[in-house]
Scaffold this active site. Structure first.
Site, PDB file in Angstrom:
ATOM      1  N   ASP A   1      14.614 -35.347 -33.973  1.00  0.00           N
ATOM      2  CA  ASP A   1      15.487 -34.159 -33.546  1.00  0.00           C
ATOM      3  C   ASP A   1      17.045 -34.970 -33.563  1.00  0.00           C
ATOM      4  O   ASP A   1      17.350 -35.163 -34.756  1.00  0.00           O
ATOM      5  CB  ASP A   1      15.167 -33.750 -32.345  1.00  0.00           C
ATOM      6  CG  ASP A   1      15.918 -32.418 -31.991  1.00  0.00           C
ATOM      7  OD1 ASP A   1      16.715 -31.916 -32.862  1.00  0.00           O
ATOM      8  OD2 ASP A   1      15.906 -32.059 -30.722  1.00  0.00           O
TER       9      ASP A   1
ATOM     10  N   LYS B   1      17.746 -39.822 -31.198  1.00  0.00           N
ATOM     11  CA  LYS B   1      17.898 -40.432 -29.920  1.00  0.00           C
ATOM     12  C   LYS B   1      16.771 -41.465 -29.480  1.00  0.00           C
ATOM     13  O   LYS B   1      16.973 -42.522 -29.193  1.00  0.00           O
ATOM     14  CB  LYS B   1      18.675 -39.774 -28.888  1.00  0.00           C
ATOM     15  CG  LYS B   1      19.547 -40.582 -27.668  1.00  0.00           C
ATOM     16  CD  LYS B   1      20.010 -39.614 -26.763  1.00  0.00           C
ATOM     17  CE  LYS B   1      20.788 -40.375 -25.734  1.00  0.00           C
ATOM     18  NZ  LYS B   1      21.325 -39.670 -24.619  1.00  0.00           N
TER      19      LYS B   1
HETATM   20  P1  IMP Z   1      14.920 -37.000 -30.564  1.00  0.00           P
HETATM   21  O1  IMP Z   1      15.126 -37.990 -29.392  1.00  0.00           O
HETATM   22  O2  IMP Z   1      16.464 -35.848 -30.004  1.00  0.00           O
HETATM   23  O3  IMP Z   1      14.950 -37.275 -31.751  1.00  0.00           O
HETATM   24  O4  IMP Z   1      13.742 -35.981 -30.124  1.00  0.00           O
HETATM   25  C1  IMP Z   1      12.604 -36.715 -30.316  1.00  0.00           C
HETATM   26  C2  IMP Z   1      11.563 -36.193 -29.251  1.00  0.00           C
HETATM   27  O5  IMP Z   1      11.712 -34.522 -28.686  1.00  0.00           O
HETATM   28  C3  IMP Z   1      10.137 -35.641 -29.989  1.00  0.00           C
HETATM   29  O6  IMP Z   1       9.281 -36.814 -30.053  1.00  0.00           O
HETATM   30  C4  IMP Z   1       9.966 -34.594 -29.454  1.00  0.00           C
HETATM   31  O7  IMP Z   1       8.788 -34.923 -28.436  1.00  0.00           O
HETATM   32  C5  IMP Z   1      10.834 -33.801 -28.794  1.00  0.00           C
HETATM   33  N1  IMP Z   1      11.375 -32.491 -29.663  1.00  0.00           N
HETATM   34  C6  IMP Z   1      12.527 -32.471 -30.370  1.00  0.00           C
HETATM   35  N2  IMP Z   1      12.591 -31.333 -30.984  1.00  0.00           N
HETATM   36  C7  IMP Z   1      11.487 -30.697 -30.568  1.00  0.00           C
HETATM   37  C8  IMP Z   1      11.019 -29.219 -30.966  1.00  0.00           C
HETATM   38  O8  IMP Z   1      11.651 -28.466 -31.777  1.00  0.00           O
HETATM   39  N3  IMP Z   1       9.971 -28.912 -30.345  1.00  0.00           N
HETATM   40  C9  IMP Z   1       9.267 -29.603 -29.366  1.00  0.00           C
HETATM   41  N4  IMP Z   1       9.618 -30.851 -29.193  1.00  0.00           N
HETATM   42  C10 IMP Z   1      10.779 -31.402 -29.817  1.00  0.00           C
END
Ligand code: IMP
Length: 177
Positions: A106, A109
């Site tokens: 997403d 991070k």
């Molecule tokens: P990041 O650190 O923002 O890249 O988020 C990564 C983590 O956030 C993923 O491994 C998911 O567990 C969670 N996540 C991000 N977007 C979503 C979504 O749309 N639905 C469910 N979980 C999400």
């Protein structure tokens, strides 16, 4: 059923079971081609990636190892990405061909914070496979080596992904209406 309710929100179908599996088989073939004879270690990040990791590994017809680790990073619909700790990473990664398995990238991070811990162990190579990627949400750019689907910046559930604990058991991927 194409629209479902989970907690207080409605979700509509976005990727069918068939579409997901077809793409996973393609990813498995691509990875197998790149890692033949290299015996890679897949590190799947729980909880979200359990279904993806299972299907990807099933269709990977080369010698490979897999382990599952847990990072603390996400509450409700907002990603905090503050990786507190990793549980279950017992393997010594020195000189190993490592492939991280994520359900979704997403903001980036979570991996941005976690990757240095792995790099520190001096693996021979380190690549990332993610089933889903939200390019528009990127705050921490990462090199994603294998991506299942680039998707819009909308919350999704199903196929391992949850909304406050629910929705992981759906065979399809659903998007917030
Ligand atoms: P990041 O650190 O923002 O890249 O988020 C990564 C983590 O956030 C993923 O491994 C998911 O567990 C969670 N996540 C991000 N977007 C979503 C979504 O749309 N639905 C469910 N979980 C999400």
């Amino acid at each position: 059923m194409s629209v479902i309710k989970v907690h207080d929100k409605s979700f509509e179908i976005y990727l069918s079971e068939e579409t997901i599996l077809l793409r996973i088989k393609e990813l498995a073939a691509e990875i197998a081609k790149d890692y033949t004879g290299k015996r890679p270690l897949f590190i799947a990040i729980l909880n979200g990636s359990f279904m993806f990791a299972s299907d990807l590994f099933k269709y990977l017809n080369i010698e490979a190892e897999i382990c599952f680790i847990k990072l603390a990073s996400y509450k409700g619909m907002k990603s905090s990405g503050n990786v507190v700790t990793s549980i279950g990473l017992d393997d010594d990664l020195f000189d190993k061909e490592v492939v991280i398995v994520e359900d979704i990238v997403d903001t980036g991070k979570t991996l941005h914070n976690f990757l240095p811990k792995l790099v520190h162990q001096q693996p021979k190579s380190l690549k990332i496979v993610t089933l889903l990627h939200k390019p528009e949400a990127t705050e921490y750019p990462l090199q994603l080596d294998y991506v299942g689907f680039d998707i819009p910046n909308k919350f999704v559930i199903g196929y391992g992904l949850d909304y406050d604990g629910l929705g992981r058991n759906l065979k399809e991927i659903y998007q917030l209406v």
